[in-house]
Design a protein around this motif. Sequence first.
Motif, PDB file in Angstrom:
ATOM      1  N   ASP A  58       0.914  -1.379  -0.048  1.00  0.00           N
ATOM      2  CA  ASP A  58      -0.065  -0.079   0.166  1.00  0.00           C
ATOM      3  C   ASP A  58       0.857   1.260   0.131  1.00  0.00           C
ATOM      4  O   ASP A  58       1.799   1.275   0.970  1.00  0.00           O
ATOM      5  CB  ASP A  58      -0.900  -0.078   1.182  1.00  0.00           C
ATOM      6  CG  ASP A  58      -1.947   1.093   1.023  1.00  0.00           C
ATOM      7  OD1 ASP A  58      -2.494   1.414   0.167  1.00  0.00           O
ATOM      8  OD2 ASP A  58      -2.370   1.470   2.056  1.00  0.00           O
ATOM      9  N   GLY A  59       0.451   2.157  -0.695  1.00  0.00           N
ATOM     10  CA  GLY A  59       1.382   3.524  -0.928  1.00  0.00           C
ATOM     11  C   GLY A  59       2.573   3.310  -1.714  1.00  0.00           C
ATOM     12  O   GLY A  59       3.241   4.457  -1.916  1.00  0.00           O
ATOM     13  N   MET A  60       2.701   2.364  -2.524  1.00  0.00           N
ATOM     14  CA  MET A  60       3.616   2.088  -3.693  1.00  0.00           C
ATOM     15  C   MET A  60       3.172   3.055  -4.896  1.00  0.00           C
ATOM     16  O   MET A  60       2.197   3.216  -5.113  1.00  0.00           O
ATOM     17  CB  MET A  60       4.037   0.732  -3.748  1.00  0.00           C
ATOM     18  CG  MET A  60       5.219   0.224  -4.613  1.00  0.00           C
ATOM     19  SD  MET A  60       5.575  -1.422  -4.613  1.00  0.00           S
ATOM     20  CE  MET A  60       6.111  -1.611  -3.045  1.00  0.00           C
ATOM     21  N   ALA A  61       4.350   3.410  -5.386  1.00  0.00           N
ATOM     22  CA  ALA A  61       4.105   4.082  -6.690  1.00  0.00           C
ATOM     23  C   ALA A  61       3.136   2.957  -7.609  1.00  0.00           C
ATOM     24  O   ALA A  61       3.508   1.743  -7.642  1.00  0.00           O
ATOM     25  CB  ALA A  61       5.226   4.418  -7.362  1.00  0.00           C
ATOM     26  N   PRO A  62       2.236   3.622  -8.535  1.00  0.00           N
ATOM     27  CA  PRO A  62       1.300   2.833  -9.297  1.00  0.00           C
ATOM     28  C   PRO A  62       2.112   1.924 -10.457  1.00  0.00           C
ATOM     29  O   PRO A  62       1.672   0.843 -10.847  1.00  0.00           O
ATOM     30  CB  PRO A  62       0.550   3.849  -9.947  1.00  0.00           C
ATOM     31  CG  PRO A  62       0.755   5.055  -9.283  1.00  0.00           C
ATOM     32  CD  PRO A  62       2.139   5.076  -8.532  1.00  0.00           C
ATOM     33  N   ALA A  63       3.335   2.546 -10.847  1.00  0.00           N
ATOM     34  CA  ALA A  63       4.217   1.622 -11.659  1.00  0.00           C
ATOM     35  C   ALA A  63       5.417   1.219 -11.039  1.00  0.00           C
ATOM     36  O   ALA A  63       6.396   1.799 -11.120  1.00  0.00           O
ATOM     37  CB  ALA A  63       4.377   2.315 -13.098  1.00  0.00           C
ATOM     38  N   PRO A  64       5.422   0.432  -9.965  1.00  0.00           N
ATOM     39  CA  PRO A  64       6.614   0.255  -9.295  1.00  0.00           C
ATOM     40  C   PRO A  64       7.839  -0.450  -9.821  1.00  0.00           C
ATOM     41  O   PRO A  64       8.913  -0.038  -9.379  1.00  0.00           O
ATOM     42  CB  PRO A  64       6.072  -0.893  -7.953  1.00  0.00           C
ATOM     43  CG  PRO A  64       5.102  -1.497  -8.711  1.00  0.00           C
ATOM     44  CD  PRO A  64       4.538  -0.681  -9.635  1.00  0.00           C
ATOM     45  N   LEU A  65       7.844  -0.910 -10.826  1.00  0.00           N
ATOM     46  CA  LEU A  65       9.039  -1.519 -11.524  1.00  0.00           C
ATOM     47  C   LEU A  65       9.606  -0.386 -12.102  1.00  0.00           C
ATOM     48  O   LEU A  65      10.719  -0.469 -12.799  1.00  0.00           O
ATOM     49  CB  LEU A  65       8.654  -2.640 -12.569  1.00  0.00           C
ATOM     50  CG  LEU A  65       8.044  -3.894 -11.620  1.00  0.00           C
ATOM     51  CD1 LEU A  65       7.956  -4.979 -12.595  1.00  0.00           C
ATOM     52  CD2 LEU A  65       9.159  -4.522 -10.536  1.00  0.00           C
ATOM     53  N   GLN A  66       9.117   0.793 -12.342  1.00  0.00           N
ATOM     54  CA  GLN A  66       9.774   1.536 -13.136  1.00  0.00           C
ATOM     55  C   GLN A  66      10.587   2.762 -12.273  1.00  0.00           C
ATOM     56  O   GLN A  66      11.311   3.526 -12.912  1.00  0.00           O
ATOM     57  CB  GLN A  66       8.756   2.706 -13.742  1.00  0.00           C
ATOM     58  CG  GLN A  66       8.127   1.951 -14.963  1.00  0.00           C
ATOM     59  CD  GLN A  66       8.760   1.440 -15.969  1.00  0.00           C
ATOM     60  OE1 GLN A  66       9.498   2.033 -16.456  1.00  0.00           O
ATOM     61  NE2 GLN A  66       8.450   0.131 -16.262  1.00  0.00           N
ATOM     62  N   ASP A  67      10.477   2.577 -10.798  1.00  0.00           N
ATOM     63  CA  ASP A  67      11.180   3.408 -10.150  1.00  0.00           C
ATOM     64  C   ASP A  67      12.040   2.394  -9.157  1.00  0.00           C
ATOM     65  O   ASP A  67      11.524   1.389  -8.558  1.00  0.00           O
ATOM     66  CB  ASP A  67      10.213   4.171  -9.061  1.00  0.00           C
ATOM     67  CG  ASP A  67      10.917   4.726  -7.904  1.00  0.00           C
ATOM     68  OD1 ASP A  67      11.344   5.685  -8.004  1.00  0.00           O
ATOM     69  OD2 ASP A  67      10.698   4.170  -6.882  1.00  0.00           O
TER      70      ASP A  67
END
Length: 93
Positions: A58-67
Amino acid sequence: MSTFTVKGSRNGSLVHVTWTDGRVSGDFPTVDLLLTEAEMVQILHTDAYAARALPDLDGMAPAPLQDATAAYRLIVHVMDSVREATGDVPVRI
């Protein structure tokens, strides 16, 4: 280019995942799980029930593999234990 590798265990097996500028490679079942979990992160932003079921995401960036930082959090989330992280490892959160 930014890249890091996380080595650890999952389901009793030694695994590794390498993140390079938004792309993941390594142990196929673990990479497959990462891609699935990354899709689930998008759902967490619109579904409060799912967010409560997966509080680590929860609270992770919507595209976590890009960051890099979000990707590191996700990789650590799917592993049972982390033995080593090398390369351009982001600040651990």
